[in-house]
Design an enzyme around this catalytic site. Sequence first.
Site, PDB file in Angstrom:
ATOM      1  N   ASN A  27       0.891  -1.155   0.048  1.00  0.00           N
ATOM      2  CA  ASN A  27      -0.011   0.068  -0.080  1.00  0.00           C
ATOM      3  C   ASN A  27       0.899   1.240   0.002  1.00  0.00           C
ATOM      4  OD1 ASN A  27       0.680  -0.503   2.751  1.00  0.00           O
ATOM      5  ND2 ASN A  27      -1.216   0.141   3.604  1.00  0.00           N
ATOM      6  N   GLU A  61       4.408  -4.844  12.233  1.00  0.00           N
ATOM      7  CA  GLU A  61       3.356  -3.699  11.900  1.00  0.00           C
ATOM      8  C   GLU A  61       2.283  -4.278  11.397  1.00  0.00           C
ATOM      9  OE1 GLU A  61       3.402  -0.797  13.360  1.00  0.00           O
ATOM     10  OE2 GLU A  61       5.464  -0.940  14.275  1.00  0.00           O
ATOM     11  N   CYS A  71      -3.186   1.376   6.599  1.00  0.00           N
ATOM     12  CA  CYS A  71      -3.478   0.489   7.804  1.00  0.00           C
ATOM     13  C   CYS A  71      -4.139   1.333   9.031  1.00  0.00           C
ATOM     14  CB  CYS A  71      -2.103  -0.099   8.344  1.00  0.00           C
ATOM     15  SG  CYS A  71      -0.827   1.369   8.520  1.00  0.00           S
TER      16      CYS A  71
HETATM   17  P1  NDP Z   1       0.524  -9.343   3.550  1.00  0.00           P
HETATM   18  O1  NDP Z   1       0.748  -9.810   4.816  1.00  0.00           O
HETATM   19  O2  NDP Z   1      -0.041 -10.222   2.506  1.00  0.00           O
HETATM   20  O3  NDP Z   1       2.040  -9.475   2.986  1.00  0.00           O
HETATM   21  C1  NDP Z   1       2.868  -8.619   3.423  1.00  0.00           C
HETATM   22  C2  NDP Z   1       4.580  -9.040   2.792  1.00  0.00           C
HETATM   23  O4  NDP Z   1       4.700 -10.294   3.348  1.00  0.00           O
HETATM   24  C3  NDP Z   1       4.428  -9.045   1.432  1.00  0.00           C
HETATM   25  O5  NDP Z   1       5.972  -8.600   0.826  1.00  0.00           O
HETATM   26  C4  NDP Z   1       4.231 -10.653   1.290  1.00  0.00           C
HETATM   27  O6  NDP Z   1       4.981 -10.765  -0.047  1.00  0.00           O
HETATM   28  C5  NDP Z   1       5.061 -11.111   2.247  1.00  0.00           C
HETATM   29  N1  NDP Z   1       4.989 -12.497   2.509  1.00  0.00           N
HETATM   30  C6  NDP Z   1       3.786 -13.305   2.316  1.00  0.00           C
HETATM   31  N2  NDP Z   1       3.938 -14.454   2.982  1.00  0.00           N
HETATM   32  C7  NDP Z   1       5.074 -14.397   3.631  1.00  0.00           C
HETATM   33  C8  NDP Z   1       5.621 -15.391   4.296  1.00  0.00           C
HETATM   34  N3  NDP Z   1       4.990 -16.698   4.516  1.00  0.00           N
HETATM   35  N4  NDP Z   1       6.791 -15.089   5.037  1.00  0.00           N
HETATM   36  C9  NDP Z   1       7.299 -13.875   4.993  1.00  0.00           C
HETATM   37  N5  NDP Z   1       6.632 -12.952   4.013  1.00  0.00           N
HETATM   38  C10 NDP Z   1       5.727 -13.167   3.607  1.00  0.00           C
HETATM   39  O7  NDP Z   1       0.152  -7.896   3.437  1.00  0.00           O
HETATM   40  P2  NDP Z   1      -0.198  -6.776   2.395  1.00  0.00           P
HETATM   41  O8  NDP Z   1       0.799  -7.072   1.382  1.00  0.00           O
HETATM   42  O9  NDP Z   1      -1.588  -7.314   1.749  1.00  0.00           O
HETATM   43  O10 NDP Z   1      -0.387  -5.663   2.898  1.00  0.00           O
HETATM   44  C11 NDP Z   1      -1.730  -5.241   3.446  1.00  0.00           C
HETATM   45  C12 NDP Z   1      -1.501  -5.362   5.008  1.00  0.00           C
HETATM   46  O11 NDP Z   1      -0.477  -4.438   5.569  1.00  0.00           O
HETATM   47  C13 NDP Z   1      -2.833  -4.664   5.713  1.00  0.00           C
HETATM   48  O12 NDP Z   1      -3.461  -5.526   6.671  1.00  0.00           O
HETATM   49  C14 NDP Z   1      -2.627  -3.531   6.334  1.00  0.00           C
HETATM   50  O13 NDP Z   1      -3.076  -3.099   7.469  1.00  0.00           O
HETATM   51  C15 NDP Z   1      -1.008  -3.867   6.655  1.00  0.00           C
HETATM   52  N6  NDP Z   1      -0.273  -2.595   6.971  1.00  0.00           N
HETATM   53  C16 NDP Z   1       0.313  -2.516   8.404  1.00  0.00           C
HETATM   54  C17 NDP Z   1       0.900  -1.324   8.591  1.00  0.00           C
HETATM   55  C18 NDP Z   1       1.334  -0.727   9.927  1.00  0.00           C
HETATM   56  O14 NDP Z   1       2.066   0.112   9.926  1.00  0.00           O
HETATM   57  N7  NDP Z   1       0.897  -1.355  11.021  1.00  0.00           N
HETATM   58  C19 NDP Z   1       1.163  -0.335   7.310  1.00  0.00           C
HETATM   59  C20 NDP Z   1       0.859  -0.680   5.953  1.00  0.00           C
HETATM   60  C21 NDP Z   1      -0.020  -1.842   6.060  1.00  0.00           C
HETATM   61  P3  NDP Z   1       3.896 -11.029  -1.311  1.00  0.00           P
HETATM   62  O15 NDP Z   1       3.324  -9.640  -1.492  1.00  0.00           O
HETATM   63  O16 NDP Z   1       4.922 -11.248  -2.667  1.00  0.00           O
HETATM   64  O17 NDP Z   1       3.024 -12.112  -0.993  1.00  0.00           O
END
Ligand code: NDP
Length: 524
Positions: free
Chosen positions: A164, A259, A293
């Site tokens: 995002n 996070e 988020c």
């Molecule tokens: P995901 O949890 O789907 O993915 C986050 C990252 O983790 C991606 O790079 C993903 O790769 C990777 N990933 C997926 N599976 C694994 C694994 N088993 N081990 C290690 N890494 C893995 O989140 P989103 O990308 O969909 O992001 C949206 C979410 O992030 C929302 O819930 C939002 O609230 C949260 N968020 C929280 C923030 C905060 O500061 N608290 C800030 C911004 C967002 P790939 O995409 O290639 O699958």
Amino acid sequence: MATVEQRVPESTESGVPAAQEQPLAQSPGIPVENPATGEIVATVPDMSPAEVAEMAARGRAAQPGWEAHGFEGRARVLLRAQKWVMDNAEQIVSTICSETGKTFEDAELAEIGYAGNAFGFWAKEAGNYLADERVKTSQKLVLGKKIINRFRPLGLIGVIGPWNYPLTNSFGDCIPALAAGNSVILKPSEVTPLTSLLLAEGLLECGLPENVLQIATGRGETGAALIEHVDMIMFTGSTRTGRKVAEAAARRLIPASLELGGKDPMLVLADADVERAANFATYYSMQNAGQTCISIERVYVEEPVYDAFVSKVTEKVRELRVGKPEGPGSVEVGAITFPPQLDIIKDHVADAVQKGARVLVGGNEAPGAGRFFEPTVLVDVDHTMKCMTEETFGPTLPIMKVRDTEEAVRLANDSPYGLGASVFSRDTARGEEVARQIEAGAANVNDAMINYTVLELPMGGAKASGLGSRHGAGGIRKYCSQQAIVVTPRMAMKKEVFMYPYKSRTSKMLAGFFKFMYGRGKRA
Ligand code: NDP
């Protein structure tokens, strides 16, 4: 190999990165789509665990040299990077927009603005937060000794980011890790890897030594492989993936900072400035198409101002333009970046309607070659509906009427999440009192989200929204181990009084000493 993998997509005339041709035998590549147009704008390598292991070895080899730059040397590179971001803002914004489909303004304000601030902040503050601390102690046995709490970089940090905010949330966490003297491998979301590649190239230009920052493009498996090689993992993403990351980190006994997701409530009290509250609800629920988020995801409004609030919000949301961003000022609400997210948004709206909610504005997928959802206002909602209890992450605003402040607080806390919150009241003391009752890592009074821009403040979630925090002292100390150092001066006695041989006289003397120190009940 590294140079091929990390090449920045060249800008085309439209500012959109040209497709990368990086055919690695073992990695067919990941196409990167512009969600606002459906076009494939680049292809990046899908890195294997073996490639990640090689990167880790290179990162480890590069780290001592970077640490040896010291705070001042590293600050020089970060300050050059700050200027580089401003000099190249146009290309960075168009790269961000090309892979997220967000509006120019959403990229400019929340990504360029953040990065500019963050590079300068960590350049200036890293040395202050990580300077040796001379510790004063109440422990009399160490009288005369020099006592130090020292912070030293952990070594190799893994950063895994979401789609995002490719600059703020993925790259942003690399900055303090680098400022502390670590090497970093960043695994951006497979959906939005281009901004990270561009920034890594920029940092090289600014004098960051080769391999101190590397970008591991790939899917979840690449992220999982990264955790197996680093000394600490900084993860931003969903709560579901966050749990997997925490488990993997626990198996290796490495620290993890998480996070995660949110479902931020906004509370509008009866004495609120309704016009301001309505403007903030509209902006902070729709900004970045609701894919933040700390977006306002649900609103509780006290009965006396409910009708006025709903009417103002409805009017304001109805005026928003949604669609393909064509540069500054073209639309307010851009694309839905991640394809499955659109299904979640549609499901939450349908679930609410099926359970009795009314749609006052929007409610449907918006037309266009890309992926869009109409800015949507829902009323007559309650906590049986997904739109009030699960993270929607879209341009939707469900508004619920409440009897009083107590009910608003109870409902705000009726959530597994606890990232942020906001309270609107003309009585700021009352607003603050209510903010303190909300189980969230941050709470803004008469504002929303703004705490994120205050880099001196910790930003992190309560409950299922995370563990640890970014920003502030904790946001850089987590990338370090602490070493306790106690130095005894040269002129010390040959041995301490409590040492061998044990003698009844000294034992009694020590017992008397402890009794004198701790047994007088003075503190009680
Ligand atoms: P995901 O949890 O789907 O993915 C986050 C990252 O983790 C991606 O790079 C993903 O790769 C990777 N990933 C997926 N599976 C694994 C694994 N088993 N081990 C290690 N890494 C893995 O989140 P989103 O990308 O969909 O992001 C949206 C979410 O992030 C929302 O819930 C939002 O609230 C949260 N968020 C929280 C923030 C905060 O500061 N608290 C800030 C911004 C967002 P790939 O995409 O290639 O699958």
